[in-house]
Write a protein that holds these residues in place. Structure first.
Motif, PDB file in Angstrom:
ATOM      1  N   GLU A 203       0.852  -1.037   0.123  1.00 29.36           N
ATOM      2  CA  GLU A 203       0.100   0.053   0.182  1.00 29.36           C
ATOM      3  C   GLU A 203       0.872   1.411   0.009  1.00 29.36           C
ATOM      4  N   GLY A 204       0.681   2.322  -0.985  1.00 31.79           N
ATOM      5  CA  GLY A 204       1.280   3.510  -0.859  1.00 31.79           C
ATOM      6  C   GLY A 204       2.764   3.372  -1.674  1.00 31.79           C
ATOM      7  N   PHE A 205       3.152   2.082  -2.004  1.00 29.94           N
ATOM      8  CA  PHE A 205       4.810   2.252  -2.382  1.00 29.94           C
ATOM      9  C   PHE A 205       4.695   2.583  -4.074  1.00 29.94           C
ATOM     10  N   LEU A 206       3.697   2.521  -4.652  1.00 31.07           N
ATOM     11  CA  LEU A 206       3.739   3.392  -5.945  1.00 31.07           C
ATOM     12  C   LEU A 206       3.297   4.625  -5.885  1.00 31.07           C
ATOM     13  N   PRO A 207       3.706   5.474  -6.790  1.00 34.55           N
ATOM     14  CA  PRO A 207       3.441   6.673  -7.101  1.00 34.55           C
ATOM     15  C   PRO A 207       1.892   7.013  -7.369  1.00 34.55           C
TER      16      PRO A 207
END
Length: 239
Positions: free
Chosen positions: A5-9
């Motif tokens: 969760e939240g790792f990709l832009p």
């Protein structure tokens, strides 16, 4: 696979969600059609989803922000075809993100594209190719499971590399780096998953053969032709 969760832009997460959405919608329609046309396959359909859920929930820490684990989508693709697995796989990823904090909601589209879309299609292609070359059911299922697993991780490597290219070698260098790191754990996992798929399909062949025949995985056994009884004239001539 299972990018956290939240790792990709945000832009990358949104793009992968838009790319995966049409496949998932098409898969949902395929599931509805499958249940309507073959209601007796609902139990096997649920088992395919559960198989994917259990296998893909077993994770080994890998590259930062990701993990290595079996996927289980190859077997479902063989049984019900890839569009069905696009929907089932996305449901599995959604439940894992909500209940197990495995993956995430913002990265659901990216994870679904790699595990629920690319994996099943590549695995099914390997299955069909093996079958056309004369491979038996067990061998074809083995290749389906192995290539569904490996293609998922290749896709994930590309997704992470696009988001975080290497400062010196760019996206290509980042892809090579992530693939090499994933390979240490993922190649043995893929082979183990293929062997497990062989065991499962053999069990299904013994306990659910009518369903496998109905789904087109197995061919119906040929019934020996019944010869007509000799006519009265022929019996008289023999006498």
């Amino acid at each position: 696979m299972h990018i956290a969760e939240g790792f990709l832009p945000p832009v990358h997460a949104a793009v992968w969600t838009c790319v995966a959405a049409p496949f998932v919608v098409h898969g949902a329609r395929a599931v509805v059609r499958q249940v309507r046309e073959n209601p007796e396959s609902r139990l096997l359909l649920g088992a395919a989803g559960a198989f994917t859920f259990v296998l893909s929930a077993i994770k080994l820490p890998s590259v930062t922000g990701s993990s290595s684990h079996p996927t289980g989508t190859g077997l479902g693709a063989v049984l019900f075809r890839p569009p069905v697995m696009a929907f089932l796989g996305t449901l599995v990823l959604l439940f894992q993100a909500v209940l197990l904090a495995h993956g995430g909601l913002t990265t659901l589209g990216a994870n679904a594209f790699s595990m629920a879309i690319v994996g099943p299609w590549v695995g099914y292609g390997a299955y069909r190719l093996s079958t056309s070359l004369g491979g038996g059911l067990s061998i074809s299922v083995f290749f389906a499971m192995v290539f569904a697993d490996l293609s998922t991780y290749c896709t994930t490597s590309v997704q992470i590399a696009l988001a975080f290219p290497d400062p010196q070698t760019g996206v290509a260098g980042a892809v090579a780096k992530f693939l090499s790191i994933f390979a240490v754990t993922q190649i043995p996992l893929a082979i183990a998953e293929g062997l497990l798929g062989v065991l499962v399909i053999r069990v299904l062949r013994s306990v659910a053969m009518p369903e496998l025949i109905r789904l087109g995985v197995l061919k119906a056994p040929k019934v020996p032709a019944v010869t007509d009884a000799p006519s009265t004239e022929n019996r008289a001539a023999d006498a």
